[in-house]
Design a protein around this motif. Structure first.
Motif, PDB file in Angstrom:
ATOM      1  N   SER A  41      -3.027   7.735  10.508  1.00  0.00           N
ATOM      2  CA  SER A  41      -1.752   7.053  10.259  1.00  0.00           C
ATOM      3  C   SER A  41      -2.019   5.565  10.105  1.00  0.00           C
ATOM      4  O   SER A  41      -3.132   5.096  10.337  1.00  0.00           O
ATOM      5  CB  SER A  41      -0.812   7.205  11.457  1.00  0.00           C
ATOM      6  OG  SER A  41      -0.568   8.532  11.757  1.00  0.00           O
ATOM      7  N   ALA A  42      -0.979   4.846   9.789  1.00  0.00           N
ATOM      8  CA  ALA A  42      -1.070   3.390   9.703  1.00  0.00           C
ATOM      9  C   ALA A  42      -1.296   2.820  11.100  1.00  0.00           C
ATOM     10  O   ALA A  42      -0.856   3.385  12.099  1.00  0.00           O
ATOM     11  CB  ALA A  42       0.211   2.832   9.104  1.00  0.00           C
ATOM     12  N   GLN A  43      -1.991   1.694  11.165  1.00  0.00           N
ATOM     13  CA  GLN A  43      -2.323   1.084  12.453  1.00  0.00           C
ATOM     14  C   GLN A  43      -1.071   0.655  13.224  1.00  0.00           C
ATOM     15  O   GLN A  43      -0.209  -0.023  12.664  1.00  0.00           O
ATOM     16  CB  GLN A  43      -3.161  -0.165  12.228  1.00  0.00           C
ATOM     17  CG  GLN A  43      -4.558   0.087  11.728  1.00  0.00           C
ATOM     18  CD  GLN A  43      -5.334  -1.209  11.665  1.00  0.00           C
ATOM     19  OE1 GLN A  43      -5.123  -1.986  10.741  1.00  0.00           O
ATOM     20  NE2 GLN A  43      -6.194  -1.452  12.634  1.00  0.00           N
ATOM     21  N   THR A  46       2.406  -0.843  12.059  1.00  0.00           N
ATOM     22  CA  THR A  46       2.356  -1.287  10.664  1.00  0.00           C
ATOM     23  C   THR A  46       3.529  -0.775   9.825  1.00  0.00           C
ATOM     24  O   THR A  46       4.141  -1.534   9.073  1.00  0.00           O
ATOM     25  CB  THR A  46       1.031  -0.829  10.009  1.00  0.00           C
ATOM     26  OG1 THR A  46      -0.035  -1.378  10.757  1.00  0.00           O
ATOM     27  CG2 THR A  46       0.949  -1.279   8.568  1.00  0.00           C
ATOM     28  N   THR A  47       3.837   0.509   9.965  1.00  0.00           N
ATOM     29  CA  THR A  47       4.910   1.070   9.134  1.00  0.00           C
ATOM     30  C   THR A  47       6.240   0.380   9.432  1.00  0.00           C
ATOM     31  O   THR A  47       6.979   0.003   8.514  1.00  0.00           O
ATOM     32  CB  THR A  47       5.011   2.594   9.353  1.00  0.00           C
ATOM     33  OG1 THR A  47       3.716   3.166   9.149  1.00  0.00           O
ATOM     34  CG2 THR A  47       5.988   3.222   8.381  1.00  0.00           C
ATOM     35  N   ASP A  48       6.524   0.185  10.720  1.00  0.00           N
ATOM     36  CA  ASP A  48       7.755  -0.537  11.084  1.00  0.00           C
ATOM     37  C   ASP A  48       7.737  -1.955  10.522  1.00  0.00           C
ATOM     38  O   ASP A  48       8.745  -2.458  10.036  1.00  0.00           O
ATOM     39  CB  ASP A  48       7.902  -0.612  12.611  1.00  0.00           C
ATOM     40  CG  ASP A  48       8.217   0.754  13.207  1.00  0.00           C
ATOM     41  OD1 ASP A  48       8.871   1.559  12.512  1.00  0.00           O
ATOM     42  OD2 ASP A  48       7.797   1.015  14.348  1.00  0.00           O
ATOM     43  N   GLY A  73       0.094   1.103   4.377  1.00  0.00           N
ATOM     44  CA  GLY A  73      -0.292   1.113   5.792  1.00  0.00           C
ATOM     45  C   GLY A  73      -1.447   2.057   6.067  1.00  0.00           C
ATOM     46  O   GLY A  73      -2.454   1.696   6.694  1.00  0.00           O
ATOM     47  N   GLU A  74      -1.332   3.277   5.569  1.00  0.00           N
ATOM     48  CA  GLU A  74      -2.378   4.289   5.812  1.00  0.00           C
ATOM     49  C   GLU A  74      -3.661   3.916   5.072  1.00  0.00           C
ATOM     50  O   GLU A  74      -4.763   4.257   5.493  1.00  0.00           O
ATOM     51  CB  GLU A  74      -1.887   5.670   5.366  1.00  0.00           C
ATOM     52  CG  GLU A  74      -1.174   6.488   6.440  1.00  0.00           C
ATOM     53  CD  GLU A  74       0.142   5.897   6.927  1.00  0.00           C
ATOM     54  OE1 GLU A  74       0.680   4.991   6.265  1.00  0.00           O
ATOM     55  OE2 GLU A  74       0.627   6.333   7.989  1.00  0.00           O
ATOM     56  N   GLU A  75      -3.516   3.224   3.938  1.00  0.00           N
ATOM     57  CA  GLU A  75      -4.716   2.875   3.159  1.00  0.00           C
ATOM     58  C   GLU A  75      -5.574   1.849   3.891  1.00  0.00           C
ATOM     59  O   GLU A  75      -6.798   1.829   3.750  1.00  0.00           O
ATOM     60  CB  GLU A  75      -4.310   2.412   1.758  1.00  0.00           C
ATOM     61  CG  GLU A  75      -3.849   3.617   0.945  1.00  0.00           C
ATOM     62  CD  GLU A  75      -3.236   3.255  -0.389  1.00  0.00           C
ATOM     63  OE1 GLU A  75      -3.521   2.173  -0.907  1.00  0.00           O
ATOM     64  OE2 GLU A  75      -2.449   4.074  -0.899  1.00  0.00           O
ATOM     65  N   GLY A 135      -2.964   9.838   5.756  1.00  0.00           N
ATOM     66  CA  GLY A 135      -1.862  10.746   6.027  1.00  0.00           C
ATOM     67  C   GLY A 135      -0.582  10.245   5.379  1.00  0.00           C
ATOM     68  O   GLY A 135      -0.535   9.132   4.851  1.00  0.00           O
ATOM     69  N   PHE A 136       0.457  11.093   5.391  1.00  0.00           N
ATOM     70  CA  PHE A 136       1.818  10.607   5.125  1.00  0.00           C
ATOM     71  C   PHE A 136       2.095  10.352   3.651  1.00  0.00           C
ATOM     72  O   PHE A 136       3.201   9.973   3.296  1.00  0.00           O
ATOM     73  CB  PHE A 136       2.012   9.341   5.980  1.00  0.00           C
ATOM     74  CG  PHE A 136       3.271   8.542   5.859  1.00  0.00           C
ATOM     75  CD1 PHE A 136       4.514   9.110   6.104  1.00  0.00           C
ATOM     76  CD2 PHE A 136       3.221   7.180   5.547  1.00  0.00           C
ATOM     77  CE1 PHE A 136       5.677   8.329   6.047  1.00  0.00           C
ATOM     78  CE2 PHE A 136       4.364   6.397   5.493  1.00  0.00           C
ATOM     79  CZ  PHE A 136       5.589   6.977   5.734  1.00  0.00           C
ATOM     80  N   GLN A 137       1.114  10.581   2.757  1.00  0.00           N
ATOM     81  CA  GLN A 137       1.361  10.195   1.362  1.00  0.00           C
ATOM     82  C   GLN A 137       0.861  11.226   0.378  1.00  0.00           C
ATOM     83  O   GLN A 137      -0.030  12.018   0.657  1.00  0.00           O
ATOM     84  CB  GLN A 137       0.695   8.857   1.069  1.00  0.00           C
ATOM     85  CG  GLN A 137      -0.772   8.793   1.464  1.00  0.00           C
ATOM     86  CD  GLN A 137      -1.423   7.495   1.032  1.00  0.00           C
ATOM     87  OE1 GLN A 137      -2.166   7.477   0.069  1.00  0.00           O
ATOM     88  NE2 GLN A 137      -1.140   6.416   1.738  1.00  0.00           N
ATOM     89  N   GLY A 152       4.811  11.611   9.228  1.00  0.00           N
ATOM     90  CA  GLY A 152       4.334  12.629   8.283  1.00  0.00           C
ATOM     91  C   GLY A 152       2.839  12.898   8.307  1.00  0.00           C
ATOM     92  O   GLY A 152       2.388  13.881   7.723  1.00  0.00           O
ATOM     93  N   SER A 153       2.075  12.049   8.975  1.00  0.00           N
ATOM     94  CA  SER A 153       0.619  12.278   8.975  1.00  0.00           C
ATOM     95  C   SER A 153       0.233  13.575   9.671  1.00  0.00           C
ATOM     96  O   SER A 153      -0.774  14.204   9.305  1.00  0.00           O
ATOM     97  CB  SER A 153      -0.099  11.123   9.682  1.00  0.00           C
ATOM     98  OG  SER A 153       0.144   9.931   9.013  1.00  0.00           O
ATOM     99  N   ASP A 154       0.992  13.977  10.656  1.00  0.00           N
ATOM    100  CA  ASP A 154       0.725  15.274  11.305  1.00  0.00           C
ATOM    101  C   ASP A 154       0.772  16.384  10.256  1.00  0.00           C
ATOM    102  O   ASP A 154      -0.062  17.292  10.249  1.00  0.00           O
ATOM    103  CB  ASP A 154       1.797  15.595  12.366  1.00  0.00           C
ATOM    104  CG  ASP A 154       1.720  14.683  13.580  1.00  0.00           C
ATOM    105  OD1 ASP A 154       0.685  14.021  13.753  1.00  0.00           O
ATOM    106  OD2 ASP A 154       2.708  14.640  14.340  1.00  0.00           O
ATOM    107  N   THR A 418       3.225  10.173  18.227  1.00  0.00           N
ATOM    108  CA  THR A 418       2.151  10.472  17.281  1.00  0.00           C
ATOM    109  C   THR A 418       1.764   9.220  16.504  1.00  0.00           C
ATOM    110  O   THR A 418       0.772   9.178  15.855  1.00  0.00           O
ATOM    111  CB  THR A 418       2.564  11.557  16.282  1.00  0.00           C
ATOM    112  OG1 THR A 418       3.721  11.090  15.592  1.00  0.00           O
ATOM    113  CG2 THR A 418       2.832  12.836  16.968  1.00  0.00           C
ATOM    114  N   GLY A 419       2.639   8.234  16.563  1.00  0.00           N
ATOM    115  CA  GLY A 419       2.466   7.063  15.694  1.00  0.00           C
ATOM    116  C   GLY A 419       1.377   6.134  16.169  1.00  0.00           C
ATOM    117  O   GLY A 419       0.690   6.363  17.127  1.00  0.00           O
TER     118      GLY A 419
HETATM  119  N1  ASP Z   1       2.771   5.741   9.433  1.00  0.00           N
HETATM  120  C1  ASP Z   1       3.823   6.679   9.270  1.00  0.00           C
HETATM  121  C2  ASP Z   1       4.890   6.446  10.324  1.00  0.00           C
HETATM  122  O1  ASP Z   1       4.744   5.574  11.148  1.00  0.00           O
HETATM  123  C3  ASP Z   1       3.345   8.090   9.298  1.00  0.00           C
HETATM  124  C4  ASP Z   1       2.767   8.541  10.620  1.00  0.00           C
HETATM  125  O2  ASP Z   1       2.567   7.744  11.530  1.00  0.00           O
HETATM  126  O3  ASP Z   1       2.508   9.737  10.751  1.00  0.00           O
HETATM  127  O4  ASP Z   1       5.871   7.119  10.316  1.00  0.00           O
END
Ligand code: ASP
Ligand code: MG
Length: 419
Positions: A41-43, A46-48, A73-75, A135-137, A152-154, A418-419
């Motif tokens: 996932s993004a660090q 990061t996504t927020d 973020g995931e990249e 993940g997630f993309q 979504g990375s799960d 999970t994030g």
């Molecule tokens: N980075 C995305 C999120 O924070 C996907 C993930 O973490 O699974 O929702």
């Protein structure tokens, strides 16, 4: 030699030290002679943070551009982790979701995976490389980047495990497994060794949020056994699978969901087709309805209440009011849902009454109740749900001693673990 998929959430890769920690776990797995596909996932947040950046520009960003933004973020994570693995002498290749073959439908920001073309991953594995996948993309038919919805990375990890028939799918997170309630909010919770897909689905959608529920649905569909474990503490986690051995264990977990709105429509016609009209309208707008309650009719009229997420309540209200059939519509956003989950309860009597007794002992009023074979949910006042001083030990009195005991009736649906 086994093929192992390992997924690491945002907190597990949040900084340099955590990235090297993950790299060591992955390298050890690879050095033990396994093929390894890693999904990250993004660090950290990061996504927020990216979402906040978009909000600085516009309150109404196009969903396509949001996906373009969030995919970044995931990249960052995949490239940094691949570099760390290479530093450790473990040869790794990072792949974006689309390079890894994720094809999705067009639903930007909540896309569903339609296909996974595994050639690239397989060819990298054949070259004995660790593959690090974002993940997630994915990519839709227009060749646009899409994302799979928060957490979504799960789902990406489970999809890879299913498509490659992996021997194991490990979901590493910041807790040690699945608990009877959220261990970060509630003391004396118990870690479960095993839980069924169905129980996990109930707990996930009830707000326990250890695993994204779409990932559990997918795992159930393709029978991918999941192991949820800590990236920081190398102890056995929780295995999520079809059937568990722990027959005697009645209640697997307690969850709280505060993202609940109760919408009530008064004085609707007590005649065939009324429910169809109401819920048809909501379905057209893709509004997810959870608990539905209908009063008995009197004088040709009845009342219908239902719950949906708070985020969808405005739209639901609008749709109903605009339809002209339903004038007397109101919404209550001061509610929460607390639930107990366990596959064992379907063959035991008295579980519901025990739960109601616990609520009653704590002077908590129940507004709505819903039951299924494996769960009982009550809608209560949000203040009551947030009050962690309640003691739910009495829920377990009189139940098999193998039931987990927990101190508090509520877990919390805080931020994604999970994030
Ligand atoms: N980075 C995305 C999120 O924070 C996907 C993930 O973490 O699974 O929702
Ligand atoms: Mg995240």
């Amino acid at each position: 030699m086994a093929l192992i998929v390992q997924k690491f959430g945002g907190s597990s890769v949040k900084d340099r030290d955590r990235i090297f920690n993950v790299a060591r776990i992955v390298a050890n797995t690879h050095n033990a002679g396994n093929d390894v596909v890693v999904v990250v996932s993004a660090q950290g947040d990061t996504t927020d943070d990216l979402i906040a950046k978009a909000a600085e520009i516009t309150h109404n960003p196009s969903a396509r551009e949001m996906d373009m933004l969030l995919a970044a973020g995931e990249e960052i994570s995949i490239s940094l982790l691949a570099m760390a693995l290479n530093e450790l002498g473990c040869h790794a290749t990072s792949l974006t979701g689309w390079q890894a073959g994720f094809r999705t439908d067009r639903a930007y920001t909540k896309a569903r995976i339609t296909r996974l073309e595994t050639e690239r991953i397989s060819s990298e594995l054949e070259r004995n490389r660790v593959v690090v996948v974002a993940g997630f993309q994915g990519l839709n038919k227009l060749d646009d980047i899409t994302t799979l919805g928060r957490g979504g990375s799960d789902t990406s990890a489970v999809a890879i495990a299913a498509a490659l028939h992996a021997d194991r799918c490990q979901i590493f997170t910041d807790v040690e497994g699945v608990y009877t309630a959220d261990p970060r909010k509630v003391r004396n919770t118990r870690k479960l060794d095993e839980i069924t897909f169905d129980e996990m689905l109930e707990l996930a959608s009830l707000g326990a949020q250890v695993l994204n529920n779409r990932s559990v649905e997918l795992a159930k569909k393709y029978n991918v056994e999941l192991e949820v474990l800590s990236s920081l503490n190398p102890i056995p986690g929780t295995v999520v699978k079809e059937v568990t051995k722990m027959e005697g264990m009645l209640i697997k977990g307690v969850a709280k969901d505060t993202d609940v709105a109760v919408i009530t429509i008064l004085n609707v016609p007590d005649e065939p087709g009324t429910s169809f009209k109401i819920f048809g309208l909501l379905a057209q707008k893709n509004i997810n309805v959870d608990i539905i309650l209908q009063s008995t009719g009197r004088d040709g009229k009845k009342d219908i209440s239902f719950t949906c997420s708070e985020g969808e309540a405005d739209l639901a209200m609008r749709v109903l009011k605009e339809s002209a059939h339903f004038n007397d519509v109101s919404v209550d956003t001061t509610c929460a849902k607390v639930s107990i989950v366990g596959a064992g309860m379907q063959s035991h009597s008295g579980v519901a009454s025990k739960m109601f007794e616990a609520l009653s002992n704590n002077n908590i009023n129940i507004k709505m109740i819903s039951t299924s074979e494996i769960k009982i949910s009550c809608i209560i006042d949000r203040n009551d749900a947030d009050d962690h001083s309640h003691d739910a030990d009495d829920v377990y009195d009189g139940m098999p001693s193998s039931s987990p005991r927990i101190n508090c009736l509520t877990s919390s649906s805080g931020s994604s673990t999970t994030g």
